[in-house]
Design an enzyme around this catalytic site. Sequence first.
Site, PDB file in Angstrom:
ATOM      1  N   ARG A  70       2.088  10.053   1.153  1.00 37.47           N
ATOM      2  CA  ARG A  70       0.749   9.562   1.515  1.00 37.47           C
ATOM      3  C   ARG A  70      -0.332  10.333   0.772  1.00 37.47           C
ATOM      4  O   ARG A  70      -1.423  10.568   1.321  1.00 37.47           O
ATOM      5  CB  ARG A  70       0.507   9.633   3.030  1.00 37.47           C
ATOM      6  CG  ARG A  70       1.381   8.690   3.839  1.00 37.47           C
ATOM      7  CD  ARG A  70       0.864   8.565   5.275  1.00 37.47           C
ATOM      8  NE  ARG A  70       1.862   7.937   6.122  1.00 37.47           N
ATOM      9  CZ  ARG A  70       2.244   8.387   7.312  1.00 37.47           C
ATOM     10  NH1 ARG A  70       1.717   9.480   7.812  1.00 37.47           N
ATOM     11  NH2 ARG A  70       3.146   7.734   8.028  1.00 37.47           N
ATOM     12  N   ARG A  82     -11.479   1.819   0.779  1.00 39.11           N
ATOM     13  CA  ARG A  82     -10.960   0.934   1.833  1.00 39.11           C
ATOM     14  C   ARG A  82     -12.107   0.175   2.508  1.00 39.11           C
ATOM     15  O   ARG A  82     -11.975  -1.019   2.802  1.00 39.11           O
ATOM     16  CB  ARG A  82     -10.172   1.737   2.873  1.00 39.11           C
ATOM     17  CG  ARG A  82      -9.712   0.864   4.033  1.00 39.11           C
ATOM     18  CD  ARG A  82      -8.734   1.535   4.940  1.00 39.11           C
ATOM     19  NE  ARG A  82      -8.510   0.744   6.149  1.00 39.11           N
ATOM     20  CZ  ARG A  82      -7.562   0.978   7.038  1.00 39.11           C
ATOM     21  NH1 ARG A  82      -6.722   1.972   6.852  1.00 39.11           N
ATOM     22  NH2 ARG A  82      -7.438   0.220   8.099  1.00 39.11           N
ATOM     23  N   ASP A 128       2.491  -0.616   1.276  1.00 44.47           N
ATOM     24  CA  ASP A 128       2.972  -0.317   2.625  1.00 44.47           C
ATOM     25  C   ASP A 128       4.454  -0.612   2.696  1.00 44.47           C
ATOM     26  O   ASP A 128       4.960  -1.481   1.968  1.00 44.47           O
ATOM     27  CB  ASP A 128       2.218  -1.159   3.669  1.00 44.47           C
ATOM     28  CG  ASP A 128       2.489  -0.656   5.079  1.00 44.47           C
ATOM     29  OD1 ASP A 128       1.836   0.333   5.469  1.00 44.47           O
ATOM     30  OD2 ASP A 128       3.358  -1.216   5.765  1.00 44.47           O
ATOM     31  N   TYR A 173      10.529  -2.664  13.062  1.00 42.71           N
ATOM     32  CA  TYR A 173       9.175  -3.208  13.217  1.00 42.71           C
ATOM     33  C   TYR A 173       9.196  -4.716  13.450  1.00 42.71           C
ATOM     34  O   TYR A 173       8.388  -5.249  14.217  1.00 42.71           O
ATOM     35  CB  TYR A 173       8.341  -2.892  11.977  1.00 42.71           C
ATOM     36  CG  TYR A 173       7.840  -1.467  11.924  1.00 42.71           C
ATOM     37  CD1 TYR A 173       6.781  -1.057  12.727  1.00 42.71           C
ATOM     38  CD2 TYR A 173       8.416  -0.531  11.078  1.00 42.71           C
ATOM     39  CE1 TYR A 173       6.304   0.244  12.688  1.00 42.71           C
ATOM     40  CE2 TYR A 173       7.949   0.779  11.022  1.00 42.71           C
ATOM     41  CZ  TYR A 173       6.892   1.160  11.834  1.00 42.71           C
ATOM     42  OH  TYR A 173       6.435   2.453  11.792  1.00 42.71           O
TER      43      TYR A 173
END
Length: 355
Positions: free
Chosen positions: A27, A40, A77, A154
């Site tokens: 990250r 962002r 992601d 997920y």
Amino acid sequence: MSALKNDRYLRALLREPVDATPLWVMRQAGRYLPEYRATRARAGSFMDLCNNPDLACEVTLQPLKRFDLDAAILFSDILTIPDAMGLGLYFAEGEGPRFKKTIQCAAGIDALGVLDPEVELRYVMDAVRVIRRELNGEIPLIGFSGSPWTLATYMVEGGSTKDFGKVKGMMFSSPKEMHRLLDILAKSVISYLNAQIAAGAQSVMVFDTWGGVLSPRDYEEFSLRYMDQIVSGLTRENEGRRVPVTLFTKGGGAWLEAIADTGCDAVGLDWTINIGDARRRIGDRVALQGNMDPSILYAAPERIEAEVGTILSGYGHGSGHVFNLGHGIHQKINPDHVKTLVDAVHAQSVPFHAG
């Protein structure tokens, strides 16, 4: 061979001699950087940022302008594959990733298909191409994916979970259906990573975030088995050089030997294992990546430098170590502390590679 001004990271993954221990940070492009937060905000949302190759490139390069890192990692992601399968990924404030649809039964699995990454995930491949161009041969680019088990977690749970009741419930009550889902995901990950390699990724990594919640038997059957399948299916040579693959299971310290048996080039370590012990167990077969506790970066610079020394000494002399955190950098970390880490690794590691 595609020339790189700094190929220290790729050489270390192949346990070839290096002048200093290479470093990148999980990250490393993210919320701890004010310039990332500004980009962002300009993009509108996290997914809008991921979907825009030029902005994804911009944030990928941001940490490289601050720190002397040895590799860039694609900004994306781990959940792009299930999103492209139509499950509708979104990010709720303070809750992390969520899906609008979930997989609860055989019919949901029936509706899934293996993706064509240059169609459904073209924006990722375009980002890889743009980033490679802008890196201009300075340092290598890492591509990545989530592991099948982590993606399935997920997809079944619909988001983060504490008890893994739905996904483990499916695993135990309908193992054939779970294996069917995992097989579809493994084939999709192979296709996805190979497309990233073709687009310019020079190394790839599989993030098995939730493998550590499984028992040893279930880990081998429902997680490692499919990462083994992925390793076997990956393009391992491109542009005249080997494309190394790293497998990282958070909480996977008990299974290092089995992970190394997949034929991967490197095994990622979280901070719950001693890197010297890991090297004694598997370091003659694979490179090791890790493994500083991300929370050390909250400490004073002298404490960070001391921890760097402890980990470098724990690994010992010779190549085969890529320094990293044991998991992703925290949002509230002071970027100056990351510079302390990067500079300390390069300065302190030189004697471990002499002679």
